[in-house]
Design an enzyme around this catalytic site. Structure first.
Site, short mmCIF file in Angstrom:
data_model
loop_
_atom_site.label_atom_id
_atom_site.label_comp_id
_atom_site.label_asym_id
_atom_site.label_seq_id
_atom_site.Cartn_x
_atom_site.Cartn_y
_atom_site.Cartn_z
N CYS A 20 35.87 52.19 -7.16
CA CYS A 20 36.32 52.73 -5.86
C CYS A 20 35.20 53.53 -5.22
O CYS A 20 34.10 53.67 -5.77
CB CYS A 20 37.56 53.60 -6.03
SG CYS A 20 37.25 55.13 -6.95
N CYS A 23 33.66 56.30 -7.24
CA CYS A 23 32.68 55.84 -8.24
C CYS A 23 31.31 55.72 -7.60
O CYS A 23 30.31 56.16 -8.19
CB CYS A 23 33.10 54.48 -8.80
SG CYS A 23 34.65 54.49 -9.71
N ASP A 439 11.12 38.41 26.27
CA ASP A 439 9.75 38.00 26.54
C ASP A 439 9.82 36.56 27.06
O ASP A 439 10.84 35.89 26.91
CB ASP A 439 8.94 38.09 25.25
CG ASP A 439 7.58 37.45 25.38
OD1 ASP A 439 6.85 37.78 26.32
OD2 ASP A 439 7.27 36.57 24.55
N ASP A 637 8.29 37.37 20.58
CA ASP A 637 7.50 36.91 19.44
C ASP A 637 6.05 37.21 19.74
O ASP A 637 5.66 37.42 20.88
CB ASP A 637 7.72 35.42 19.15
CG ASP A 637 6.86 34.53 20.04
OD1 ASP A 637 6.71 34.87 21.23
OD2 ASP A 637 6.37 33.51 19.55
N ASP A 641 4.26 41.54 21.57
CA ASP A 641 5.62 42.05 21.70
C ASP A 641 5.94 43.16 20.71
O ASP A 641 7.00 43.78 20.81
CB ASP A 641 6.63 40.90 21.49
CG ASP A 641 6.48 39.82 22.55
OD1 ASP A 641 6.16 40.17 23.70
OD2 ASP A 641 6.66 38.64 22.22
#
Length: 750
Positions: A20, A23, A439, A637, A641
């Protein structure tokens, strides 16, 4: 286990035995107490603890966890996951065996306890056995359940109590023990109890154990299904590969492949590692990477990726990346890291969980003494039943599973769709985004531009202009550079090697070719070096308005040529933009290209907001301005960027982009398909919605049932909750949370 130096990479332990949220908190506390540990995060759903610190020793960390009452699996790499799965399977087997035994003994116990509902049968049985004999029979059936299948709760629960960190096991242990011991006293020493209070509740203690075990078994099975997506990824790599050794072929384990080995792939086989095709050709299904079902043609010189599936052809490739260095292994590590993390929404939940179990114990004591003091007779009987019901119904299993199971299923489903979340926080941030900024080159467009036109100026010959431009661009990795170099090669135009090459990110390149100073780049770079292209603005406008990107060639600081590059739009861009707009988000284009080129591309994509002619720093500044109006997602990409990806609340990098962009982003789109952006946002929204539903259920369901179990409404409404119903309700809570998370597996975002 090795010692890990101080690093941004966490040391991960696989911890077994947690049941749980308490724990998980206990394990975190044990790890944080180890000298050198800066932070520790435990995920209940994946059973993994991620620890950051200085010169960490995995053995010391494992001992700390084991001293807290849990087990740490000590295998490494793939063997660790295999050991963990075998351990879980054994746990499910033992759990199923215990449940069967418990149910077989509890069923007749419950039936006998209900004999009073059949007056003739019940009266005859009581007359035959007598009160003591009847209770003794019930005790005989209940005791093997209490100290057989129920022994697991004593082992774990007592340790937790001794460590002053009570958990689910502690609550079940206390609740069932109270019912069992009270019943035992009623059986053996009824004279010491108040008149009318000598009642037995053996069926309650046995039923609670049976129902909790049933809930744990259902929860375990559901949690196993929650992690299927990651296991499927791990299983994509075949166990063996056919390697060419001299004139012979040999099947060897994939783990023994070394870089440079020649691997033969036959029709229908799965590729074992990353490499480059050296002979033959085929079509390869790369849907595990990109989500794209159309096979990709592969021939000599093409890259192949481990885990993808060969079609009908056959080829041989040279192994380049093996083992943990393959793309597939990298994807698995990213998904595991995201599943291990905690989104911000869980912080409040974690803070509350720490106080929850002690509060439940106080609530149970309060219910006990309230009914003992003010309840109707028999006082002790009513007080016990309500206290036990509170202890059982409030077990915090569901609270610990509410967030991690949703993250586990959501990130796994995303990986199947070619969307990799590097961080669980990105799930929540992406769902809250107001603005999506794109972009252009390589994101909205294919990133595979071709040289469309070379327009010589000032009397220079076209071939000379192309030769000079190709010479300078031969040292650049930019897509436009490759387009110019490829065009020169196709036309048979020779290019001399450049000297003093210099790349100017976001601006262009410069070098010396022979005795000439050659610069290729954007308009602002020409202005910086004093090359005046103002007399050619009309021609530039004409090219730009048709969607072409214009590069300027200057020789010895004088205008020499215009280079027009065409980059086709990616399929699905317009639909992706429309979906983002339909979801109520603003879509923006940020590009280093000219206003005219940006306007043409934006018009084709359906984007109205444009910021053009931006340097890398300019894109980051544009993102900062947008952040004044809302939370921004930047999609891009390439190296240009990286600043904008880092600035945005969520950076989304297309997987085909430069490594630095992928490293900077929180989300990676494999296959670079624009429609993956709204798909990722929709999936993150669904996951966050699921987390909120789970947390609401886990907290408010328990919060509502605690007063019901305590009997708060019984005097006025006659509503109460028996210990057996409390056990069923507690088990239902955990199963609901996991089952609700599993719905994310079937979300259709295609």
């Amino acid at each position: 286990m090795d010692t890990a130096p101080s690093s941004a990479e966490p040391l991960t332990l696989l911890v077994r035995g947690m049941t749980c949220a308490s724990c998980a908190g206990k394990v975190e506390g044990a790890l944080r107490a180890v000298p050198g540990v800066r932070s520790a995060s435990v995920n209940l759903a994946t059973e993994k603890a991620a620890v950051l610190g200085d010169s960490l020793d995995a053995r010391v960390l494992a001992e700390a966890v084991e001293n807290a009452g849990y087990r740490v699996l000590r295998s490494q790499g793939r063997a660790l996951e295999e050991e963990a799965e075998a351990d879980r399977e054994e746990e499910r087997r033992v759990l199923g065996r215990d449940l069967t035994l418990s149910a077989l003994l509890t069923a007749p116990l419950v039936l006998l306890s209900m004999a009073h509902m059949l007056p003739r049968v019940g009266a005859a049985a009581h007359n035959l056995l007598g009160p003591f004999g009847w209770n003794f029979l019930l005790w005989v059936l209940a005791t093997p359940v209490q100290f057989g299948p129920g022994l697991r709760f004593y082992r774990a629960g007592w340790k937790a109590l001794a460590a002053r960190a009570p958990d689910m096991n502690s609550l079940v242990m206390l609740g069932t023990s109270a019912a069992y011991l009270y019943s035992l006293m009623s059986t053996l020493l009824p004279q010491f109890l108040p008149a009318g209070a000598a009642q037995v509740y053996y069926e309650s203690s046995a039923s609670i154990i049976t129902l909790v075990l049933a809930g744990k078994l259902m929860e375990s099975s559901a949690r196993r299904r929650a992690g299927e997506a990651l296991r499927r990824l791990s299983d994509l790599s075949p166990k063996t590969a056919r390697v060419i050794q001299g004139a012979e072929e040999a099947d060897i384990p994939v783990a023994e492949i070394e870089p440079g080995d020649s691997v033969l792939i036959r029709p229908g086989e799965r590729i074992p590692c990353d490499g480059i095709v050296i002979e033959g050709s085929s079509f390869v299904d790369e849907s595990m990477l990109s989500g794209e079902a159309v096979p990709v043609e592969k021939g000599p010189g093409d890259l192949v990726t481990g885990g993808t599936v060969n079609g009908l052809g056959s080829f041989c490739f040279s192994a380049r990346a093996v083992g943990e260095d393959t793309v597939l292994s990298g994807i698995i590590r990213l998904v595991e890291a995201a599943q291990q993390g905690k989104p911000p929404i869980q912080r409040a939940a974690d803070a509350l969980i720490g106080y929850f179990v002690p509060a439940v114990l106080l609530a149970a004591l309060a219910a006990f003494f309230a009914w003992l003091s003010f309840g109707p007779p028999p006082y002790l009987d009513s007080a016990l039943l309500h206290a036990v019901a509170v202890l059982i119904v409030a077990c915090p299993c569901a609270m610990g599973l509410a967030t991690p199971t949703a993250v586990l299923v959501g990130t796994g489903r995303a990986a199947q769709l070619g969307i990799i979340f590097r961080d669980a926080r990105a799930l929540e941030s992406l769902a809250e985004a107001d603005i999506v900024a794109f972009d252009k080159t390589g994101t909205l467009t294919e990133g595979k531009p071709a040289l469309a036109e070379v327009i010589p100026l000032s009397g220079i010959l076209r071939g000379v202009a192309l030769s000079l431009a190709a010479a300078v661009e031969s040292r650049s990795e930019h897509p436009y550079a490759r387009a110019i170099v490829s065009a020169a090669a196709l036309e048979g135009v020779a290019a001399d090697p450049p000297k003093g090459f210099e790349a100017l990110p976001g601006s262009g390149v410069r070098a010396r070719v022979g005795d000439k100073s050659v610069v290729v780049g954007a308009r602002h770079l020409m202005e910086e070096i004093g090359a005046d292209f103002s007399g050619f603005s009309e021609r530039v406008e004409e090219l730009s308005s048709s969607g072409k990107s214009v590069l300027y060639l200057a020789v010895d600081e004088r205008p020499a040529a215009l280079l027009a590059v065409a980059d086709p739009m990616r399929e699905g861009v317009r639909r992706a933009v429309a979906e983002l707009k339909d979801s109520g988000r603003r879509v923006v284009l940020l590009t280093g290209d000219s206003e005219s080129t940006a306007a043409a591309v934006a018009a084709a994509a359906g984007i109205e907001d444009i910021s053009a002619a931006l340097s890398p720093q300019g894109k980051a500044a544009a993102v900062r301005l947008l952040q004044r109006e809302g939370r921004v997602v930047f999609v891009g990409d390439g190296i240009n960027d990286a600043p904008a990806l880092a600035q945005a609340e969520v950076g989304v990098a297309v997987g085909s982009g430069a490594d630095v962009a992928v490293d900077t982003a929180e989300v990676v789109l494999l296959g670079a398909r624009p429609e993956s952006v709204p798909r990722a946002i929709a999936l993150s929204e669904g996951t966050v919605r699921c987390i909120r539903q789970n947390l609401f259920w886990a907290f408010f369901y328990n919060a509502l049932l605690i007063p019901v179990a305590a009997g708060v409404f019984e005097p006025w409404l006659g509503i109460s909750l028996s210990p057996m119903l409390a056990a069923a309700a507690m088990s239902l809570s955990s199963v609901f949370v996991v089952a609700n998370s599993l719905r994310l597996r079937s979300v259709n975002l295609l």
